[in-house]
Scaffold this motif. Sequence first.
Motif, PDB file in Angstrom:
ATOM      1  N   LEU A 189       0.827  -1.203   0.000  1.00  0.00           N
ATOM      2  CA  LEU A 189       0.000   0.000   0.000  1.00  0.00           C
ATOM      3  C   LEU A 189       0.855   1.244   0.000  1.00  0.00           C
ATOM      4  O   LEU A 189       1.905   1.283   0.617  1.00  0.00           O
ATOM      5  CB  LEU A 189      -0.891   0.036   1.252  1.00  0.00           C
ATOM      6  CG  LEU A 189      -2.010  -0.989   1.337  1.00  0.00           C
ATOM      7  CD1 LEU A 189      -2.824  -0.733   2.596  1.00  0.00           C
ATOM      8  CD2 LEU A 189      -2.910  -0.951   0.133  1.00  0.00           C
TER       9      LEU A 189
ATOM     10  N   TYR B 171      -3.984  -3.627   6.644  1.00  0.00           N
ATOM     11  CA  TYR B 171      -3.266  -4.310   5.565  1.00  0.00           C
ATOM     12  C   TYR B 171      -1.938  -4.855   6.074  1.00  0.00           C
ATOM     13  O   TYR B 171      -1.580  -6.023   5.798  1.00  0.00           O
ATOM     14  CB  TYR B 171      -3.056  -3.325   4.428  1.00  0.00           C
ATOM     15  CG  TYR B 171      -2.308  -3.885   3.229  1.00  0.00           C
ATOM     16  CD1 TYR B 171      -2.990  -4.336   2.108  1.00  0.00           C
ATOM     17  CD2 TYR B 171      -0.912  -3.941   3.221  1.00  0.00           C
ATOM     18  CE1 TYR B 171      -2.297  -4.827   0.996  1.00  0.00           C
ATOM     19  CE2 TYR B 171      -0.224  -4.436   2.130  1.00  0.00           C
ATOM     20  CZ  TYR B 171      -0.919  -4.879   1.023  1.00  0.00           C
ATOM     21  OH  TYR B 171      -0.234  -5.363  -0.054  1.00  0.00           O
TER      22      TYR B 171
ATOM     23  N   TYR C  50      -6.826  -8.426   5.481  1.00  0.00           N
ATOM     24  CA  TYR C  50      -7.167  -7.884   4.172  1.00  0.00           C
ATOM     25  C   TYR C  50      -8.663  -7.663   3.991  1.00  0.00           C
ATOM     26  O   TYR C  50      -9.082  -6.709   3.322  1.00  0.00           O
ATOM     27  CB  TYR C  50      -6.614  -8.780   3.077  1.00  0.00           C
ATOM     28  CG  TYR C  50      -5.124  -9.006   3.178  1.00  0.00           C
ATOM     29  CD1 TYR C  50      -4.246  -7.915   3.151  1.00  0.00           C
ATOM     30  CD2 TYR C  50      -4.591 -10.279   3.324  1.00  0.00           C
ATOM     31  CE1 TYR C  50      -2.884  -8.106   3.247  1.00  0.00           C
ATOM     32  CE2 TYR C  50      -3.219 -10.480   3.431  1.00  0.00           C
ATOM     33  CZ  TYR C  50      -2.369  -9.386   3.397  1.00  0.00           C
ATOM     34  OH  TYR C  50      -1.021  -9.578   3.498  1.00  0.00           O
TER      35      TYR C  50
ATOM     36  N   ASN D  96      -4.812   1.520  -3.458  1.00  0.00           N
ATOM     37  CA  ASN D  96      -4.642   0.639  -2.299  1.00  0.00           C
ATOM     38  C   ASN D  96      -5.677  -0.476  -2.273  1.00  0.00           C
ATOM     39  O   ASN D  96      -5.398  -1.606  -1.843  1.00  0.00           O
ATOM     40  CB  ASN D  96      -4.719   1.460  -1.017  1.00  0.00           C
ATOM     41  CG  ASN D  96      -3.479   2.306  -0.809  1.00  0.00           C
ATOM     42  OD1 ASN D  96      -2.461   2.108  -1.489  1.00  0.00           O
ATOM     43  ND2 ASN D  96      -3.535   3.253   0.110  1.00  0.00           N
TER      44      ASN D  96
ATOM     45  N   SER E 154      -4.429  -3.166  -4.555  1.00  0.00           N
ATOM     46  CA  SER E 154      -3.377  -3.960  -3.910  1.00  0.00           C
ATOM     47  C   SER E 154      -3.965  -4.955  -2.932  1.00  0.00           C
ATOM     48  O   SER E 154      -3.522  -6.118  -2.828  1.00  0.00           O
ATOM     49  CB  SER E 154      -2.401  -3.027  -3.186  1.00  0.00           C
ATOM     50  OG  SER E 154      -1.743  -2.182  -4.089  1.00  0.00           O
ATOM     51  N   THR E 155      -4.994  -4.550  -2.207  1.00  0.00           N
ATOM     52  CA  THR E 155      -5.630  -5.428  -1.231  1.00  0.00           C
ATOM     53  C   THR E 155      -6.348  -6.581  -1.912  1.00  0.00           C
ATOM     54  O   THR E 155      -6.287  -7.733  -1.459  1.00  0.00           O
ATOM     55  CB  THR E 155      -6.612  -4.616  -0.368  1.00  0.00           C
ATOM     56  OG1 THR E 155      -5.905  -3.539   0.259  1.00  0.00           O
ATOM     57  CG2 THR E 155      -7.249  -5.484   0.698  1.00  0.00           C
TER      58      THR E 155
ATOM     59  N   CYS F 146      -5.551  -7.912  -4.694  1.00  0.00           N
ATOM     60  CA  CYS F 146      -4.505  -8.845  -5.136  1.00  0.00           C
ATOM     61  C   CYS F 146      -4.085  -9.774  -4.012  1.00  0.00           C
ATOM     62  O   CYS F 146      -3.890 -10.989  -4.216  1.00  0.00           O
ATOM     63  CB  CYS F 146      -3.303  -8.073  -5.660  1.00  0.00           C
ATOM     64  SG  CYS F 146      -3.558  -7.303  -7.273  1.00  0.00           S
ATOM     65  N   GLU F 147      -3.940  -9.222  -2.801  1.00  0.00           N
ATOM     66  CA  GLU F 147      -3.580 -10.056  -1.651  1.00  0.00           C
ATOM     67  C   GLU F 147      -4.657 -11.086  -1.349  1.00  0.00           C
ATOM     68  O   GLU F 147      -4.381 -12.167  -0.833  1.00  0.00           O
ATOM     69  CB  GLU F 147      -3.339  -9.171  -0.423  1.00  0.00           C
ATOM     70  CG  GLU F 147      -2.113  -8.287  -0.521  1.00  0.00           C
ATOM     71  CD  GLU F 147      -0.822  -9.069  -0.499  1.00  0.00           C
ATOM     72  OE1 GLU F 147      -0.822 -10.244  -0.054  1.00  0.00           O
ATOM     73  OE2 GLU F 147       0.213  -8.520  -0.951  1.00  0.00           O
TER      74      GLU F 147
ATOM     75  N   TYR G  50      -7.719 -11.202  -8.553  1.00  0.00           N
ATOM     76  CA  TYR G  50      -6.916 -10.444  -9.506  1.00  0.00           C
ATOM     77  C   TYR G  50      -7.762  -9.769 -10.585  1.00  0.00           C
ATOM     78  O   TYR G  50      -7.442  -8.676 -11.046  1.00  0.00           O
ATOM     79  CB  TYR G  50      -5.871 -11.354 -10.144  1.00  0.00           C
ATOM     80  CG  TYR G  50      -4.960 -12.014  -9.125  1.00  0.00           C
ATOM     81  CD1 TYR G  50      -4.054 -11.250  -8.397  1.00  0.00           C
ATOM     82  CD2 TYR G  50      -5.027 -13.382  -8.889  1.00  0.00           C
ATOM     83  CE1 TYR G  50      -3.219 -11.832  -7.447  1.00  0.00           C
ATOM     84  CE2 TYR G  50      -4.197 -13.980  -7.949  1.00  0.00           C
ATOM     85  CZ  TYR G  50      -3.304 -13.193  -7.225  1.00  0.00           C
ATOM     86  OH  TYR G  50      -2.488 -13.777  -6.296  1.00  0.00           O
TER      87      TYR G  50
ATOM     88  N   ALA H  63      -9.110  -6.646  -9.150  1.00  0.00           N
ATOM     89  CA  ALA H  63      -8.035  -5.666  -8.967  1.00  0.00           C
ATOM     90  C   ALA H  63      -7.682  -5.011 -10.281  1.00  0.00           C
ATOM     91  O   ALA H  63      -7.446  -3.795 -10.358  1.00  0.00           O
ATOM     92  CB  ALA H  63      -6.807  -6.337  -8.359  1.00  0.00           C
TER      93      ALA H  63
END
Length: 624
Positions: free
Chosen positions: A2, A573, A578, A609, A612-613, A615-616, A620, A623
């Motif tokens: 992030l 995060y 998440y 951000n 990105s979260t 993705c975690e 995908y 995202a």
Amino acid sequence: MLDDLSNFQIRMETVLGSPRGPASTAPPRCPSASLNFVGREEEHKIIWNFFFGPEVQLDERRIFSIVGIGGCGKTQLARRFMKAVYRRFSDKRQAHLVFYIDGTTQATIEASLVSIAKANGLDESSEASLAWMSNLDTEFFMYIDNADDPTINMRGFFSNSDYVRVIITTRLSEKAHHYSQGDGSILILRSLSEEESIKLLAKTARLSEEAVVRDGSLIAMLLCYLPLAIAQAGACISKSGWTVHLYLEKFHSLRALLLDGRNDQVEATAIDDYPLHFYTTWKLSYDILPKRAQALLRLCSYLHHTGITEQLFHDAYRGISNEIFASPSILFSSHEQSAYVNARDFLNQFVRDEGWSTEDFAWCMREACSTSILSLEGTEHYSIHPLVHSCLHGVEKESTTTAFVLAASIISTGEVTWARLVNHMQHLLTYHSDTLSAMGNLANTLHELGRYNKAELMQREVLDKRQRGLGTDHPYTISAMGNLASTLHQLGLYDKAELMQREVLEKRQRGLGPDHPDTILAMGNLANTLRELGQYNRAELMEREVLENRQRGVGPDHPDTISALGNLASTLYKLGQYDKAELMLREMLEKGQRGLGSDHPYTILAMGNLASTLCELGRYNEAE
């Protein structure tokens, strides 16, 4: 990963309204004595025999003080003596063991010692310089000039070596007895003899001794045979083309005005019981200068009396055209606007179609030098005698803010080192406390521009002055500490920032209560620093409290609340939570788009951000 939101949460606590760097590659060298120097042969012999007489042992520590009122020629005598010292050490190939220290302020002393350390390949600190000198096992020499600040204990800057020789010039007779060491270690410097005074007057007036002897004797007597006043009188005669007799007549008339108190342009400031006649002769020298040179001298009076260069003013011209000054984000007050206009108009006198004119400025400097008020030291540095420097403050009341704007504009160029300005800023802060808030605001501007190293140095000065002047718990002091802590955070000095931010938070809670906006701001700043230190659980607790206070105090859709949401999401995060981070970031994004717009930094940051979260979380496609 992030993006960090701390740039939005950590904010400066600007107070409006009230009011060091690389040294040269060689150690500072003592300037030469004036070309008009006369007499003092007996005094020179006394000093020489004290240090280098046949009875003096090599490992015998020797400290000598030249004491006298301002203008009696202490510095000129010491400079003439140092010329012989340099020659002696040069003959032994040891000129590098002769050190010059400007004793005017703590800052100038430190700067001199740092230069000595750098020239000798040491750590760049005064401590390293003194430690190195204390271990020397051969004769070396220190010259400390203008040690006139009674609050500074010069003994703390003496080397502990038995091989040291120190000569000091000072007005402070009691301090001299404390410093000096050895029989006959103090010279009380008296006025010149009548014969020496006549020689000096003739030399500076560019006349024969026969032409000045009759009226010159009376002038010398009226000036109490003080070298500085006599040199200025002679320079005035030379500049004006007056006869010595005409100068004497004008001296009498101006002195009468001063004694009657009818001249409201000059303050007869008492310095060491200095005779009023000095101010009379000084004012005559000032009055015959062109207006431009007078304005230059008035500005210089608010800066340090040494280290005045054309480059400083050139840098100021470039800086004052910067948008920081031309179109400031925080509008000038009427007082600040007037100061800005004064500084800008003065500098524009030296600008031609092709830009800054070094020739025009050099001509103005030569005009100011023509009556000995300003002196050229070496090839590019100018200085004003400290007593004349003091006199200049009594001429035409002028705000110190003009000089501060001038100095501040130099920093805005981004091409100047702090070492170039430290003595001038120190002088402004020491003698003109109304510039303190202006300096704090300038430091905050430098912070916003990302010039954190410069901002830190200025903020430390402001904090020190606030603590000594207002106390540790005053709101301005707490704000200054918070601002410095924010800059330390940006510099990555998180441990130091945390300590300061904890102190700020504690003082805010005690003085303002837990729900005050300044308390919440302090808590948020500390939480951001704790996150950088990896203390995520502690940061989360604080950020939840900040968010609750923001929601309760300014509402759920306020930018401060949206920022608090983002900061808490960043910590969640980091903790690997998440799902919770996603919920907060979606809320932040929705509020940002609705209330701030899709192009607002908070909105863009929330979107990045959130991606990105996701993705975690392995989502995908979302995202993307």
